[in-house]
Design a protein around this motif. Structure first.
Motif, PDB file in Angstrom:
ATOM      1  N   ALA A 286      31.167  49.381  97.557  1.00 30.45           N
ATOM      2  CA  ALA A 286      30.126  50.207  97.857  1.00 30.45           C
ATOM      3  C   ALA A 286      30.828  51.574  97.891  1.00 30.45           C
ATOM      4  CB  ALA A 286      29.759  49.818  99.352  1.00 30.45           C
ATOM      5  N   GLU A 288      31.302  55.577  98.948  1.00 27.13           N
ATOM      6  CA  GLU A 288      31.249  56.555 100.056  1.00 27.13           C
ATOM      7  C   GLU A 288      30.650  57.721  99.503  1.00 27.13           C
ATOM      8  OE1 GLU A 288      34.531  56.852 103.237  1.00 27.13           O
ATOM      9  OE2 GLU A 288      35.078  58.565 101.550  1.00 27.13           O
ATOM     10  N   GLN A 289      31.056  58.041  98.306  1.00 21.10           N
ATOM     11  CA  GLN A 289      30.417  59.267  97.702  1.00 21.10           C
ATOM     12  C   GLN A 289      30.158  59.093  96.159  1.00 21.10           C
ATOM     13  OE1 GLN A 289      28.704  62.202  98.552  1.00 21.10           O
ATOM     14  NE2 GLN A 289      29.980  61.777 100.492  1.00 21.10           N
ATOM     15  N   LYS A 364      33.668  46.386  81.630  1.00 23.71           N
ATOM     16  CA  LYS A 364      34.398  45.966  82.881  1.00 23.71           C
ATOM     17  C   LYS A 364      33.257  46.030  83.995  1.00 23.71           C
ATOM     18  CE  LYS A 364      38.976  47.550  83.018  1.00 23.71           C
ATOM     19  NZ  LYS A 364      39.399  49.122  83.390  1.00 23.71           N
ATOM     20  N   GLU A 378      39.495  44.925  88.785  1.00 27.97           N
ATOM     21  CA  GLU A 378      38.572  45.322  87.564  1.00 27.97           C
ATOM     22  C   GLU A 378      39.007  44.275  86.641  1.00 27.97           C
ATOM     23  OE1 GLU A 378      39.410  49.313  85.947  1.00 27.97           O
ATOM     24  OE2 GLU A 378      39.719  50.073  87.979  1.00 27.97           O
ATOM     25  N   THR A 487      47.810  50.130  85.275  1.00 22.26           N
ATOM     26  CA  THR A 487      49.153  50.965  84.937  1.00 22.26           C
ATOM     27  C   THR A 487      50.437  50.296  85.516  1.00 22.26           C
ATOM     28  OG1 THR A 487      48.613  51.974  87.217  1.00 22.26           O
ATOM     29  CG2 THR A 487      47.663  53.174  85.385  1.00 22.26           C
TER      30      THR A 487
ATOM     31  N   ASN B 395      44.040  50.705  80.983  1.00 18.48           N
ATOM     32  CA  ASN B 395      44.440  51.265  82.396  1.00 18.48           C
ATOM     33  C   ASN B 395      42.981  50.948  83.351  1.00 18.48           C
ATOM     34  OD1 ASN B 395      46.929  52.087  82.235  1.00 18.48           O
ATOM     35  ND2 ASN B 395      46.087  53.929  81.179  1.00 18.48           N
ATOM     36  N   PHE B 396      43.293  50.640  84.326  1.00 15.87           N
ATOM     37  CA  PHE B 396      42.507  50.484  85.526  1.00 15.87           C
ATOM     38  C   PHE B 396      41.489  51.877  85.810  1.00 15.87           C
ATOM     39  CE2 PHE B 396      45.008  47.441  87.863  1.00 15.87           C
ATOM     40  CZ  PHE B 396      44.418  46.285  87.116  1.00 15.87           C
ATOM     41  N   HIS B 397      40.243  51.742  85.779  1.00 20.41           N
ATOM     42  CA  HIS B 397      39.358  52.999  86.186  1.00 20.41           C
ATOM     43  C   HIS B 397      39.675  53.416  87.616  1.00 20.41           C
ATOM     44  CE1 HIS B 397      36.526  51.288  82.717  1.00 20.41           C
ATOM     45  NE2 HIS B 397      37.676  51.908  82.065  1.00 20.41           N
ATOM     46  N   LEU B 398      40.076  52.545  88.301  1.00 20.97           N
ATOM     47  CA  LEU B 398      40.205  52.968  89.707  1.00 20.97           C
ATOM     48  C   LEU B 398      41.804  53.554  90.124  1.00 20.97           C
ATOM     49  CD1 LEU B 398      38.310  49.971  91.646  1.00 20.97           C
ATOM     50  CD2 LEU B 398      37.559  52.328  91.284  1.00 20.97           C
ATOM     51  N   VAL B 423      34.040  60.071  92.434  1.00 18.98           N
ATOM     52  CA  VAL B 423      33.272  58.924  92.979  1.00 18.98           C
ATOM     53  C   VAL B 423      34.240  58.113  93.963  1.00 18.98           C
ATOM     54  CG1 VAL B 423      32.231  56.775  92.415  1.00 18.98           C
ATOM     55  CG2 VAL B 423      31.640  58.551  91.126  1.00 18.98           C
ATOM     56  N   THR B 424      34.044  57.856  95.210  1.00 20.18           N
ATOM     57  CA  THR B 424      34.848  57.557  95.957  1.00 20.18           C
ATOM     58  C   THR B 424      34.302  56.001  96.672  1.00 20.18           C
ATOM     59  OG1 THR B 424      33.916  58.581  98.066  1.00 20.18           O
ATOM     60  CG2 THR B 424      35.879  59.551  96.863  1.00 20.18           C
ATOM     61  N   ILE B 425      35.210  55.082  96.788  1.00 22.91           N
ATOM     62  CA  ILE B 425      35.050  53.828  97.563  1.00 22.91           C
ATOM     63  C   ILE B 425      35.003  53.795  98.974  1.00 22.91           C
ATOM     64  CG2 ILE B 425      35.918  51.319  97.457  1.00 22.91           C
ATOM     65  CD1 ILE B 425      35.218  52.486  94.697  1.00 22.91           C
ATOM     66  N   SER B 426      34.149  53.187  99.541  1.00 21.70           N
ATOM     67  CA  SER B 426      33.899  53.211 100.927  1.00 21.70           C
ATOM     68  C   SER B 426      35.078  52.484 101.790  1.00 21.70           C
ATOM     69  CB  SER B 426      32.499  53.368 101.401  1.00 21.70           C
ATOM     70  OG  SER B 426      32.285  51.556 101.499  1.00 21.70           O
ATOM     71  N   GLU B 427      35.317  51.298 101.306  1.00 24.70           N
ATOM     72  CA  GLU B 427      36.248  50.534 101.917  1.00 24.70           C
ATOM     73  C   GLU B 427      37.460  49.904 101.098  1.00 24.70           C
ATOM     74  OE1 GLU B 427      35.372  48.335 105.586  1.00 24.70           O
ATOM     75  OE2 GLU B 427      33.195  49.002 105.337  1.00 24.70           O
ATOM     76  N   PRO B 428      38.232  50.636 100.380  1.00 21.19           N
ATOM     77  CA  PRO B 428      39.060  50.274  99.563  1.00 21.19           C
ATOM     78  C   PRO B 428      40.238  49.266 100.105  1.00 21.19           C
ATOM     79  CG  PRO B 428      39.707  52.360 100.094  1.00 21.19           C
ATOM     80  CD  PRO B 428      38.266  52.348 100.794  1.00 21.19           C
ATOM     81  N   TYR B 429      40.802  48.341  99.602  1.00 18.64           N
ATOM     82  CA  TYR B 429      41.774  47.480  99.749  1.00 18.64           C
ATOM     83  C   TYR B 429      42.969  48.116  99.784  1.00 18.64           C
ATOM     84  CZ  TYR B 429      39.717  42.709 100.395  1.00 18.64           C
ATOM     85  OH  TYR B 429      39.207  41.709 100.877  1.00 18.64           O
ATOM     86  N   VAL B 436      37.088  56.546  91.522  1.00 19.63           N
ATOM     87  CA  VAL B 436      36.992  56.291  90.116  1.00 19.63           C
ATOM     88  C   VAL B 436      37.848  57.624  89.215  1.00 19.63           C
ATOM     89  CG1 VAL B 436      35.609  55.968  88.029  1.00 19.63           C
ATOM     90  CG2 VAL B 436      34.996  55.038  90.321  1.00 19.63           C
ATOM     91  N   SER B 443      46.413  58.228  84.808  1.00 15.87           N
ATOM     92  CA  SER B 443      46.777  56.970  84.533  1.00 15.87           C
ATOM     93  C   SER B 443      47.789  56.883  83.252  1.00 15.87           C
ATOM     94  CB  SER B 443      45.414  56.211  83.736  1.00 15.87           C
ATOM     95  OG  SER B 443      44.330  56.513  84.471  1.00 15.87           O
ATOM     96  N   VAL B 469      30.966  62.862  90.279  1.00  9.94           N
ATOM     97  CA  VAL B 469      29.811  63.045  91.154  1.00  9.94           C
ATOM     98  C   VAL B 469      28.796  64.140  90.478  1.00  9.94           C
ATOM     99  CG1 VAL B 469      28.650  63.756  93.136  1.00  9.94           C
ATOM    100  CG2 VAL B 469      30.817  62.297  93.140  1.00  9.94           C
ATOM    101  N   VAL B 477      25.851  60.342  89.435  1.00 15.11           N
ATOM    102  CA  VAL B 477      27.019  60.123  88.923  1.00 15.11           C
ATOM    103  C   VAL B 477      27.121  60.498  87.325  1.00 15.11           C
ATOM    104  CG1 VAL B 477      29.099  58.510  88.363  1.00 15.11           C
ATOM    105  CG2 VAL B 477      27.788  58.274  90.659  1.00 15.11           C
TER     106      VAL B 477
END
Lengths: 501, 576
Positions: A286, A288-289, A364, A378, A487, B395-398, B423-429, B436, B443, B469, B477
């Motif tokens: 999900a 946040e922004q 992806k 990913e 990376t 590379n990862f997109h995150l 673009v931000t993840i709300s609850e990243p591990y 993103v 990277s 954003v 986005v």
């Protein structure tokens, strides 16, 4: 005899001697030692010289050894200080005498343990007593001898002891002595004719025509060449390209679309109930922004909501789950590229589609999960679907069998499965070539009417999502996909990974 | 996906196939869709399966499915239900957030340690799946003999009451405790209370069930110790509360089927709401219709009507062919929660037939394959870069916000390549993957940082997704593909990055114009905008030593980053 300049120089340098070291020859003829070594071996091969090899041991003082050689070994200094202050056979408080001897820090332990070992004295209840007439100190004299570069008479046990104390370092190297053989001596006697040999082929050489008379100096063609890295397409990308080629060959068109999408397209259009565990925040990426979009296509929203609440068809039933448009407008990183299939099937990607159609993407997807050997945040999903008036489970199986045969995988197993948006559904399994383990490689099925009707599709559609990384594991035998992607990649992996085709 | 622990010996006994080896059982279970994941420390099978057939959450349910599979049983089975004298009264005070309750009585249950464990496992697995971690539905099991029912009508009946109470409105000794607690205290001090406090956090009052003696259950959190079920329990009182009536009825049905399979007799209770009354459990069959043509079309095989009826019966269903039609009326047992549409019956026919006995065939559907335009262009650019000696990365997109901005010296508000709100993840591990990426050079710098022990030169490229954003976009986005490259070796300079770009432009018939610019990641005077005739589409230059050393690299680095779509539209307008 006709020889190369370097060979002539080496032979001549040996003419007046019984034998010379490689270094001796090198400095005499002003060449590098490795060049001389190469020439010596070539001449030995030709029977003109003999090369004798002797392993020599070199002993040298370490930094600590050099210090003690100058200042005296700590145990000797301690002994001397005790004698100085109280004489022999008289106890003295350890603290007093240490200051006297100027011994501190880790030297204290060194001094005390060696003092006892050498029988110079003993400690009892913090008091030190030294003996009269100590035995001669072979270690101290050996250090002095090594410093003077006179190591021949030193006892091997003493050397070992000094090496254990890290006061000396002992290294071994091979010393080669070159001597003329009788054939060599005879050749020198007769006189050597030096053949002019050429190094690099130059533009000047080519235009001068000198090359017609020249002899080319042989290079060491068995030597390892310098490292060349060069470019290459990433192995996983190569696999993606190969998959695309195969699918295009099977009549599939490629889809493209957003990575960040509304939950409506990712889940609701796929008849995923809003309280499905996979839609909780733990699995889902999900955002946040920005949090949600403003607007969804009204009519489609109504049809999708009706399918969720009431099902479709006469006997149809919906879910007993809440449905809220606000939830459908929430943005997320797509958890599967079935969101693209939903967009294309709805006619909103490239216009209304009439059967027959085949579409795919290799793109992806994102999953909010812990990283381990087989799960990445990913990864690439191979998404595909076929639309036709009548499609069966056998068509689905036949399509996979055909696809995987292109990758040499013929032992597919189909396990009946459950997905909210397909029925019947199957998980696909293949056997890992290295571990022999049955690994899941994808998920498939025939889209449910509750998904297709709201999207306005009247034909049958069969679909699947396969993991590209799993396919790579099956084809190359890779066991950990974290090495491949991201990376943290080790360039050495990319530089040494075997090419596949 | 749910995992259920099943004792293979118990399974053999319940199925009545003592001769089956473990391996045979595992293969037969795989065909049912139950995947063998290994054994637990007690040697039981750990079976993973998709959450459609929740009736298989217990060894009894798995055994029933195997009996159908082996043809030892066919058609719909419905346990007979007696009538108990128990009533659950629903008080108007029940929390509006949890309005529904149901229940049943099971008599003559013989519980061993193993069957009790299995029953509790079924309860817990139902909570996790249909019960949505107890929020949607939760089950309480009680020893009936410890309950004392009210008998207000003095007709021999017994009743308990479901009501809402305040946090200190009552008290009881909960399971795994020796202290009398109020509901508020349970949520605060009891481990189970703490674990599920979130479920009732927004309730205006707490759900509570009383008998004549007092409070004995605090659903969906915990039962009282007084009515604890043990191996000595003979008669069970089962109650369920929840937010959806259908869901709790189905959960109850699945529990009743499991108890029935253990030889218990099921008895109904009356549920009395202020405005209506019903008896539960409701073990009514459901009826669905499916056409012969649909079955043949979806399975791709020809079947006779007798075949179809036989297969449906082997799936535990009853079917009759309706006169003068090709349609079957199919009776579905009440424990099935997955039959929403006739296609689900087609699936049952397929499973009973054996999907692995179907012969794969390639569909005779003629279509023409093509690549997407963007992906075709991306491939060409990648191959050009590889030909120029670049190592292609994936590379990862995150990425972390720190690597994307701080470490490389760019800020989200910068009007420069790499700037833009992420673009931000709300609850990243992990904070390594929290946004993103807005550009790809960070990277590549991370790859350089992780490979300083590897041989140089390192010429690396990355063609991949970046996003930021953009409130004007429909999806809020904007995403595009970027082409980024770094060149790192002992004598790198500006031209090492400009030359390959110029080479790519030449291949497309474009000419590259570079104009001096400033950028926080590059050395002033050694950075330039990239223009191929359509305005600036990227940047090329020498990375500032501040950036190079930040990533622990000890050789100079030249870099470029250019928009793939910008390059493609320049190529397309050039070709027109």
């Amino acid at each position: 005899m006709k020889v190369s300049p370097i060979h002539a120089a080496v032979l001549e340098a040996l003419a007046d001697d019984d034998g010379r070291s490689i270094h001796g020859i090198a400095s005499a003829i002003d060449e590098k030692p490795e060049t001389v070594t190469g020439a010596a071996f070539a001449l030995e091969e030709a029977g003109l010289v003999q090369v004798e090899e002797v392993d020599r041991t070199t002993v040298s003082l370490t930094a600590e050894g050099t210090t003690y050689e100058g200042e005296g070994l700590p145990e000797r200094r301690l002994y001397a200080a005790v004698v100085e202050s109280v004489g022999t056979e008289t106890p003295v408080a350890l603290g007093d005498v240490l200051a006297e001897a100027d011994i501190a820090g880790e030297e204290i332990d060194i001094a005390l343990s060696n003092l006892a070992r050498k029988g110079l004295g003993a400690i009892d209840s913090g008091e030190l007593t030294v003996v009269a007439d100590p035995p001669p100190d072979t270690e101290a004299s050996a250090l002095a001898a090594i410093a003077a570069d006179d190591t021949d008479g030193i006892d091997a046990a003493v050397l070992d002891q000094l090496e254990r104390r890290n006061l000396i370092s002992v290294s071994t190297h091979t010393e080669r002595t070159v001597t003329l053989s009788s054939a060599g001596a005879a050749a020198v006697e007769e006189g050597l004719e030096v053949a002019e040999q050429l190094g690099p082929v130059t533009p000047e050489l080519l235009t001068s025509e000198d090359w017609k008379q020249a002899e080319f100096r042989p290079y060491n063609v068995t030597a390892d060449p310098p490292l060349e890295i060069g470019g290459r397409v990433h192995p996983l990308r190569q696999m993606a390209e190969r998959v695309k080629d195969v699918l295009i060959g099977m009549g599939f068109r490629e889809m493209d679309g957003p990575h960040v999408d509304a939950d409506f397209w990712i889940n609701d259009c796929l008849f995923m109930p809003q309280d499905h565990p996979a839609r909780t925040h733990w699995d889902r990426f999900a955002l946040e922004q920005p949090e949600r979009i403003d607007k969804l296509p009204d009519e489609l929203v109504d049809r999708v909501e009706a399918a969720h609440r009431e099902g479709v068809g006469e006997d149809g039933e919906g879910y007993r789950s809440p449905w809220d448009e606000d939830f459908a407008r929430a943005l997320a990183l797509r958890g599967h590229t079935t969101s693209l299939s939903a967009r294309y099937l709805s006619g909103r990607a490239i216009g209304e589609l009439e059967p027959p159609q085949r579409f795919f993407s290799v793109e992806k997807v994102y999953r909010n999960d812990t990283l381990d050997a087989t799960h990445l945040l990913e990864f690439f999903q191979i998404e595909g679907w076929v639309m036709a008036d009548a499609l069966s489970v056998r068509d689905l199986m036949g399509t996979f069998t055909e696809f995987y045969e292109h990758f040499g995988i013929t032992d597919l197993e189909f396990k009946p499965h459950y997905n909210p948006y397909t029925e019947p559904s199957f998980e696909l399994f293949g056997t890992h070539p290295r571990t022999g383990e049955l690994i899941e490689i994808g998920n498939s099925g025939i889209f449910r009417p509750e998904m297709l009707e709201p999207l306005g599709v009247e034909a049958d559609v069969m679909a699947w999502g396969l993991a590209l990384e799993r396919l790579l594991m099956l084809v190359t035998g890779a066991e950990d996909i974290r090495d491949v992607h991201g990376t943290l990649v080790d360039l050495e992996y990319l530089r040494t990974e075997e090419a596949i085709y | 996906m749910p995992v259920v622990d099943v004792d293979p010996d118990e399974l053999r006994t319940l199925v009545g196939t003592e001769e089956k080896t473990d391996d045979e059982l595992i293969a037969d279970l795989f065909a049912l869709g139950l995947e063998f994941e290994g054994r637990n420390e007690a040697g039981k099978f750990q079976l993973e399966f998709a959450p459609d057939r929740l009736d298989r959450l217990s060894v009894e349910g798995v055994a029933r499915s195997l009996r159908y599979q082996y043809g030892l049983e066919r058609g719909v089975y419905v346990p007979s239900v007696g009538r108990s004298n128990w009533t659950i009264e629903v008080d108007p005070s029940v929390p509006t957030a949890r309005p529904y309750v149901t229940g049943a009585v099971a008599r003559d249950v013989s519980l061993t340690e193993d069957t009790l464990t299995s029953l509790i496992q079924l309860q817990e697995k139902l909570h996790e799946t249909m019960g949505r971690s107890r929020a949607k539905g939760a089950i309480g099991l009680h020893d009936l003999t410890m309950l004392q029912g009210d008998d207000p009508l003095e007709d021999g009946g017994a009743s308990v009451t479901y009501r809402g109470i305040s946090g200190d409105g009552g008290q009881f000794v909960p399971l795994e405790s020796s202290e009398a607690m109020t509901p508020a205290r349970v949520l605060e001090a009891h481990p189970t209370g703490q674990a599920y406090a979130g479920v009732v956090a927004d309730y205006e009052s707490f759900p509570a069930i009383y008998d004549e003696i007092g409070l004995f259950s605090f659903p969906p959190i915990i039962n009282g110790q007084r009515t604890e079920v043990t191996t000595g329990t003979r008669d069970l009182f089962i109650e369920l509360t929840g937010t959806d009536e259908w869901t709790i009825e189905k959960m109850l049905t699945i529990v009743c089927y499991a108890l029935d399979a253990r030889g218990a007799s099921i008895e109904s209770v009356t549920v009395e709401y202020p405005d209506r009354t019903h008896r539960s459990p409701d073990l009514e069959r459901d009826r669905k219709h499916v056409s012969h043509a649909r079955i043949e079309r979806t399975l791709g095989i020809e079947l006779t009507p007798d075949d179809v009826i036989d297969l449906l019966e082997r799936a535990g269903l009853d079917a009759v062919r309706e006169e003068d039609t090709d349609t079957y009326a199919v009776e579905v047992p009440p424990y099935r929660v997955d039959v929403l549409h006739p296609v689900d019956l087609v699936d049952d026919v397929g499973r009973a037939y054996g999907f692995n006995d179907l012969k794969p065939r390639y569909p005779e559907v003629g279509t023409v394959g093509t690549r997407h335009n963007r992906s075709r262009f991306e491939r060409v650019v990648r191959e050009l870069l590889v030909g120029l000696g670049f190592e292609d990365l994936l590379n990862f997109h995150l990425i972390s916000e720190r690597a994307n901005f701080d470490r490389i010296g760019v800020e989200p508000t910068d009007d420069a390549v790499g700037g833009g709100q992420p673009v931000t993840i709300s609850e990243p591990y992990s904070e390594e993957y929290e946004i993103v990426r807005t550009w790809a050079l960070p990277s590549l710098c991370l790859v350089l940082e992780n490979n300083t022990h590897r041989a140089y030169p390192q010429r690396l490229c990355d063609i991949g997704l970046v996003a930021s954003v953009d409130r004007d976009e429909r999806l809020k986005v904007t995403e595009h593909r970027t082409v980024a490259g770094v060149i790192a070796t002992h004598d790198t300079s500006f031209e090492d990055a400009a030359a390959p770009l110029a080479a790519i432009c030449r291949r497309f018939g474009l000419s590259l114009t570079t104009q001096p610019t400033t950028h926080p990641s590059f050395i002033d005077g050694r950075a330039a905008t990239i223009d191929v005739g359509t305005g600036p589409i990227g940047i090329v230059g020498e990375l500032h030593p501040r950036v190079v050393t930040e990533f622990d690299v000890e050789v100079p680095v030249a870099a470029f980053e250019v928009r793939l779509d910008g390059l493609q539209s320049a190529v397309e307008s050039h070709n027109e």
